[in-house]
Design an enzyme around this catalytic site. Structure first.
Site, PDB file in Angstrom:
ATOM      1  N   HIS A 156       0.759  -1.431  -0.008  1.00 40.15           N
ATOM      2  CA  HIS A 156      -0.087   0.025   0.118  1.00 40.15           C
ATOM      3  C   HIS A 156       0.762   1.290  -0.105  1.00 40.15           C
ATOM      4  CE1 HIS A 156      -3.366  -2.486   0.891  1.00 40.15           C
ATOM      5  NE2 HIS A 156      -2.694  -3.056   2.020  1.00 40.15           N
ATOM      6  N   SER A 277      15.432  21.767 -15.422  1.00 35.47           N
ATOM      7  CA  SER A 277      14.462  22.687 -15.401  1.00 35.47           C
ATOM      8  C   SER A 277      14.851  24.018 -16.039  1.00 35.47           C
ATOM      9  CB  SER A 277      13.737  23.095 -13.879  1.00 35.47           C
ATOM     10  OG  SER A 277      12.739  24.047 -14.324  1.00 35.47           O
ATOM     11  N   LYS A 283      16.487  21.428 -10.054  1.00 41.71           N
ATOM     12  CA  LYS A 283      16.049  20.081 -10.493  1.00 41.71           C
ATOM     13  C   LYS A 283      16.842  19.430 -11.184  1.00 41.71           C
ATOM     14  CE  LYS A 283      11.930  19.596 -10.422  1.00 41.71           C
ATOM     15  NZ  LYS A 283      10.963  20.461 -11.081  1.00 41.71           N
ATOM     16  N   GLU A 290       9.773   8.610 -16.598  1.00 43.80           N
ATOM     17  CA  GLU A 290       8.340   9.099 -16.695  1.00 43.80           C
ATOM     18  C   GLU A 290       7.873   8.863 -18.134  1.00 43.80           C
ATOM     19  OE1 GLU A 290       8.815  12.869 -13.587  1.00 43.80           O
ATOM     20  OE2 GLU A 290       8.846  13.371 -15.724  1.00 43.80           O
TER      21      GLU A 290
END
Length: 474
Positions: A156, A277, A283, A290
């Protein structure tokens, strides 16, 4: 508009209709398979006396020349032709005249395209298998070096019990191993030749379908000509297997994304597989993971599209089946690209071992073992569960791990605790005492790693060839 079927028609096809019907823009992808199939076909025609030996050799040599010129870039596959078959045959006729017109003897474009797609897909199965094998080698290498790298196991998305990185990645090894097994299974089932099926009912010519099948490495001919031209099960199976591969890659990518976050910091992705970024200089984004996750739906779409196309098609060939190509080609390329990039990302990724172990400790993943300690010292399980629950609440308030508590603090909650509790709840003990095969204990993991190494040493393609040779000798 170059067409090979105009005798029945008294007027030109409307240009929009022609464009809508044409497939040259995408079926040129299997030009090599089309020409290799034609060479096998014409050699068989010569062997059977349907063409003269001279005609067969002349046609085969001319097709070989066309293939070499296309691959050298000196001959362009022109879009003035309806499909790759028309391009090859028309080019052949330009060079050989009437002799070139004999290539299509005993053959239909229906069995020709069925052959081309099957040959192309068979090669894609092998290439996908090779990429899966490379990924498995990378995973196994990481497993070998991390049998004592402790980390939290999750249910979970909650920290549950301590495991090792080797054990966690071993789950993905099993997934991708099953994906490879699906490649082998699909290859064996699809490796039958449709050539010689004709349009749907075979032909009156004395074709040797076993000969053409053997020339192209098939186990034998397909045994029903209607099925030969209309079967797309192998594509549906392959797309289903590709979808499963992408599902596994997507799950793994999701974990990499989570592990890469500032909150976890379990991994550091190599600069070569990250981006920054345009506005936030701090970043370092996990773009490859992704994109792999995002492209999964694209492959699912190809599977659903082909299933939907095939569900209402009566026997035998129908033009709808032309829709089996574009999305399938895209799915094949997408999966191969994702496998290659993901393997590169994983092989260069750094695992922050201390951070992972600290996360396991502070996630109270050893709480179950603390309860087992009490049970082994005569405390009823339900009472032990409640006692450890109090300990966890105490640690949360103090912002410490169970391992950080003093014996006095533990005894204040339950006098049963003694000095040996600290060894009992250490990450090493919690993991190492789980020794059943498939568990994260080091001895169990070493046995599994040995099994996986033996699996990777097996060459199923060589086994298949040996088996086919035995069949031919029967």
């Amino acid at each position: 508009m170059a067409q090979l079927w105009g005798g029945r028609f008294t007027k030109e096809t409307d240009q929009l209709v022609y464009n809508f019907n044409a497939s040259i823009s995408f079926d040129k992808k299997f030009y090599r398979q089309d020409m290799e199939g034609s060479i096998a076909h014409v050699k068989m025609l010569g062997k059977q006396g349907i063409l003269t030996e001279t005609e067969a050799k002349e046609i085969a040599a001319a097709i070989q020349d066309i293939l070499q010129e296309v691959e050298a870039g000196t001959l362009e596959i022109s879009h003035e032709y309806e499909d790759i078959h028309s391009f090859v045959e028309a080019t052949l006729i330009e060079r050989l005249g009437d002799t070139g017109k004999k290539l299509h003897t005993g053959r239909s474009r229906n069995d020709q395209v069925a052959l081309d797609m099957r040959l192309f897909t068979r090669q894609e199965v092998l290439e996908t298998d090779q990429l899966l094998e490379k990924l498995l080698h990378v995973i196994l290498t990481i497993m070998e070096h991390n049998t004592d790298t402790y980390m939290p196991g999750f249910t979970h998305l909650q920290k549950a019990q301590p495991v090792t990185l080797a054990h966690h990645l071993g789950a993905y090894f099993e997934m991708f191993k099953r994906d490879r097994q699906r490649m082998e299974d699909i290859y064996r089932r699809m490796n039958y030749c449709p050539l010689g099926s004709g349009a749907l009912a075979g032909t009156t010519y004395d074709l040797d379908r076993y000969d053409t099948a053997e020339q192209m490495g098939f186990e034998g001919p397909m045994l029903n000509s209607m099925d030969g031209v209309s079967d797309r099960d192998y594509l549906i199976e392959f797309l289903s297997a590709l979808s499963t591969i992408m599902m596994h890659l997507s799950r793994f990518s999701e974990e990499v994304i989570i592990w890469n976050s500032n909150e976890y910091q379990f991994v550091e992705i190599d600069d070569a597989y990250s981006t920054g970024s345009s506005i936030m200089p701090q970043k370092k984004n996990p773009d490859i993971a992704e994109l792999v996750r995002g492209k999964t739906g694209r492959v699912y779409g190809a599977l659903l599209s082909l299933l939907t196309t095939m569900k209402g098609i009566p026997l035998a060939y129908n033009k709808d089946m032309q829709e089996d190509k574009e999305l399938t080609f895209d799915a094949m390329d997408t999966v191969k690209g994702c496998l290659g990039l993901f393997t590169g990302m994983l092989s260069t990724m750094k695992f922050q071992k201390e951070r992972m172990e600290a996360s396991a400790k502070h996630g109270f993943t050893n709480a179950t073992d603390a309860a087992d300690y009490l049970v082994n010292h005569g405390v009823p399980f339900r009472d032990a569960h409640g006692i450890v629950g109090q300990i966890v609440l105490y640690c949360i308030e103090k912002k410490i791990a169970i391992d950080d508590m003093s014996l006095e603090e533990l005894k204040a909650i339950s006098p049963v605790f003694e000095e040996d509790i600290f060894d009992a709840v250490s990450m090493k003990t919690c993991v190492e005492k789980r020794l059943t095969i498939g568990a994260p204990g080091q001895e169990a993991m070493k046995k599994v790693i040995a099994i996986e190494k033996k699996y990777l040493s097996r060459d199923w393609k060589k086994e298949l060839k040996d088996w086919e040779q035995e069949l031919l000798q029967l």
